[in-house]
Design a protein around this motif. Structure first.
Motif, short mmCIF file in Angstrom:
data_model
loop_
_atom_site.label_atom_id
_atom_site.label_comp_id
_atom_site.label_asym_id
_atom_site.label_seq_id
_atom_site.Cartn_x
_atom_site.Cartn_y
_atom_site.Cartn_z
N TYR A 1 0.83 -1.30 0.42
CA TYR A 1 -0.26 0.43 0.47
C TYR A 1 0.79 1.33 0.35
O TYR A 1 2.34 1.13 0.32
CB TYR A 1 -1.15 0.23 1.06
CG TYR A 1 -1.76 -1.69 1.32
CD1 TYR A 1 -1.65 -2.40 2.65
CD2 TYR A 1 -3.10 -1.20 0.65
CE1 TYR A 1 -2.01 -3.12 2.02
CE2 TYR A 1 -3.54 -2.44 0.77
CZ TYR A 1 -3.45 -3.35 1.39
OH TYR A 1 -4.46 -4.84 1.86
N LEU A 2 0.39 2.41 -0.83
CA LEU A 2 1.42 3.58 -0.75
C LEU A 2 -0.26 4.85 -1.16
O LEU A 2 -1.45 4.42 -1.44
CB LEU A 2 1.95 3.64 -2.30
CG LEU A 2 3.17 3.53 -1.86
CD1 LEU A 2 3.49 3.25 -3.75
CD2 LEU A 2 4.19 4.17 -0.90
N ILE A 3 -0.18 5.87 0.40
CA ILE A 3 -0.06 6.51 -0.42
C ILE A 3 0.36 8.27 -0.20
O ILE A 3 1.28 8.60 0.05
CB ILE A 3 -1.20 7.32 1.01
CG1 ILE A 3 -2.18 5.84 1.31
CG2 ILE A 3 -1.97 8.94 0.48
CD1 ILE A 3 -2.82 6.20 3.09
N LYS A 4 0.38 8.65 -1.48
CA LYS A 4 0.79 10.02 -1.92
C LYS A 4 0.25 10.91 -2.57
O LYS A 4 -1.21 10.88 -2.57
CB LYS A 4 1.63 9.59 -3.73
CG LYS A 4 2.92 8.36 -3.94
CD LYS A 4 4.10 8.71 -3.03
CE LYS A 4 5.17 7.99 -2.60
NZ LYS A 4 6.80 8.99 -1.93
N PRO B 1 0.35 -10.41 -5.15
CA PRO B 1 -0.17 -9.80 -5.02
C PRO B 1 -0.82 -7.56 -5.57
O PRO B 1 -1.94 -7.94 -4.62
CB PRO B 1 -0.50 -9.68 -3.22
CG PRO B 1 0.97 -9.66 -3.19
CD PRO B 1 1.59 -10.00 -4.99
N GLY B 2 -0.46 -7.43 -6.02
CA GLY B 2 -0.54 -6.31 -6.09
C GLY B 2 -0.07 -5.24 -4.71
O GLY B 2 0.25 -5.37 -4.08
N THR B 3 0.36 -3.51 -5.29
CA THR B 3 0.64 -2.47 -4.68
C THR B 3 -0.89 -1.08 -4.97
O THR B 3 -1.11 -0.72 -6.18
CB THR B 3 1.47 -1.80 -5.67
OG1 THR B 3 2.98 -2.73 -4.97
CG2 THR B 3 1.78 -0.98 -4.18
N ARG B 4 -1.50 -1.05 -3.66
CA ARG B 4 -2.77 -0.82 -4.16
C ARG B 4 -1.90 0.78 -4.05
O ARG B 4 -1.65 1.91 -2.73
CB ARG B 4 -3.30 -0.98 -3.19
CG ARG B 4 -4.15 0.63 -2.30
CD ARG B 4 -5.42 0.16 -3.70
NE ARG B 4 -6.37 -1.05 -3.60
CZ ARG B 4 -7.20 -0.51 -4.31
NH1 ARG B 4 -7.24 -0.82 -5.36
NH2 ARG B 4 -8.17 -2.48 -4.45
N LEU B 5 -2.53 1.63 -4.94
CA LEU B 5 -2.02 3.18 -4.89
C LEU B 5 -2.94 3.88 -4.66
O LEU B 5 -3.94 4.43 -6.00
CB LEU B 5 -1.00 3.40 -6.08
CG LEU B 5 -0.64 5.32 -6.65
CD1 LEU B 5 0.56 5.93 -4.71
CD2 LEU B 5 -0.12 5.47 -7.36
N THR B 6 -2.73 5.02 -3.88
CA THR B 6 -3.56 6.11 -3.89
C THR B 6 -3.03 8.00 -3.74
O THR B 6 -1.55 7.92 -3.32
CB THR B 6 -4.61 5.88 -2.26
OG1 THR B 6 -5.46 4.60 -2.40
CG2 THR B 6 -5.85 7.00 -2.19
N VAL B 7 -3.60 8.49 -4.98
CA VAL B 7 -3.01 9.41 -4.82
C VAL B 7 -4.06 10.62 -4.23
O VAL B 7 -5.10 10.99 -4.54
CB VAL B 7 -2.55 9.65 -5.91
CG1 VAL B 7 -2.39 10.94 -6.32
CG2 VAL B 7 -1.74 8.67 -6.84
N LEU B 8 -3.56 11.24 -3.51
CA LEU B 8 -4.96 11.96 -2.88
C LEU B 8 -3.65 14.14 -3.28
O LEU B 8 -3.24 14.41 -3.92
CB LEU B 8 -3.88 12.13 -1.22
CG LEU B 8 -4.41 10.95 -0.90
CD1 LEU B 8 -4.33 11.23 0.85
CD2 LEU B 8 -6.40 10.78 -0.48
#
Lengths: 114, 114
Positions: free
Chosen positions: B10-13, B107-114
């Motif tokens: 998981y990543l939040i950018k 399994p993937g990387t979930r990227l969330t861009v805010l």
């Protein structure tokens, strides 16, 4: 251009009932065909594949799919579903001339109700 | 054999930043493909690497890039992030032996861009 169409976005079904998830493809070149399953928060798992030979292919957990060249279809079937089959299912094609690239349909969510 | 691993999960950018995602293929697999999965566009092919060379590319802007190392591990980079880049990024590895090589997904990387 090649494309894959999954005709149903959601398929609700009761446990132990039969189910069919439909997939049609469009391609001017030879393709291999696949069904993948995706459970929540997981990657894709290969369910079954058609490369050549018998047009009816089966998976170890009771799913089967039939390649129909004249109708350009590869529908997925299961005679009796379980709650654990609830997931999203993706149909995909692989072009022999286009390395490393799977073209996916939009996916069908199978909802198995008790 | 260990499966395909992806880091981070998981990543939040924020918009404008850049991000690097990593994929370690199954031991012995030399081909790595990347896909973007979004609710609106579904699963779309980004690119494929084989023996440290990009062998195939999808229709994504130049902000999306990748590379592969001599041990077959691959990274993808997205620069100048946009809100629309929020997605699950999946990588898949295969042996690349003809006639076709099954792609095994991480399994993937979930990227969330805010």
């Amino acid at each position: 251009a090649q494309s894959v169409t999954q005709l149903d976005s959601q398929v609700p079904v009761f446990e132990e009932a039969p189910v069919e998830l439909r997939c049609n493809y469009s391609s001017s070149v030879s393709v291999y065909l696949f069904w993948y399953v995706q459970y929540p928060n997981q990657g894709l798992q290969l369910l079954l594949k058609y490369l050549s030979g018998s047009t009816l292919v089966e998976s170890i957990n009771g799913f089967e799919a039939e390649f129909n060249k004249s109708q350009t279809s590869f529908h997925l079937r299961k005679p009796s579903v379980h709650i654990s089959d609830t997931a999203e299912y993706f149909c995909a094609v692989y072009l022999l001339s286009n390395t490393g690239k799977l073209i996916f349909g939009q996916g069908t969510t199978l909802q198995v109700k008790p | 054999k260990a499966g395909v691993t992806q880091t981070p999960r998981y990543l939040i950018k924020t918009r404008g930043q850049q991000v690097t995602l990593s994929c370690s293929p199954i031991s012995g697999h030399r081909s790595v493909s990347w896909y973007q999965q979004t609710p609106g566009q579904g699963l779309q092919f980004l690119f494929e690497y084989f023996s440290e060379t990009q062998r195939n590319k999808g229709n994504f802007p130049g902000r999306f890039s990748g590379r592969q190392f001599s041990n077959s591990r691959s990274e993808m980079n997205v620069s100048t992030l946009e809100l629309g880049d929020s997605a699950l990024y999946l990588c898949a590895s295969s042996t690349d032996r003809p006639p076709y090589n099954e792609q095994f997904f991480g399994p993937g990387t979930r990227l969330t861009v805010l």
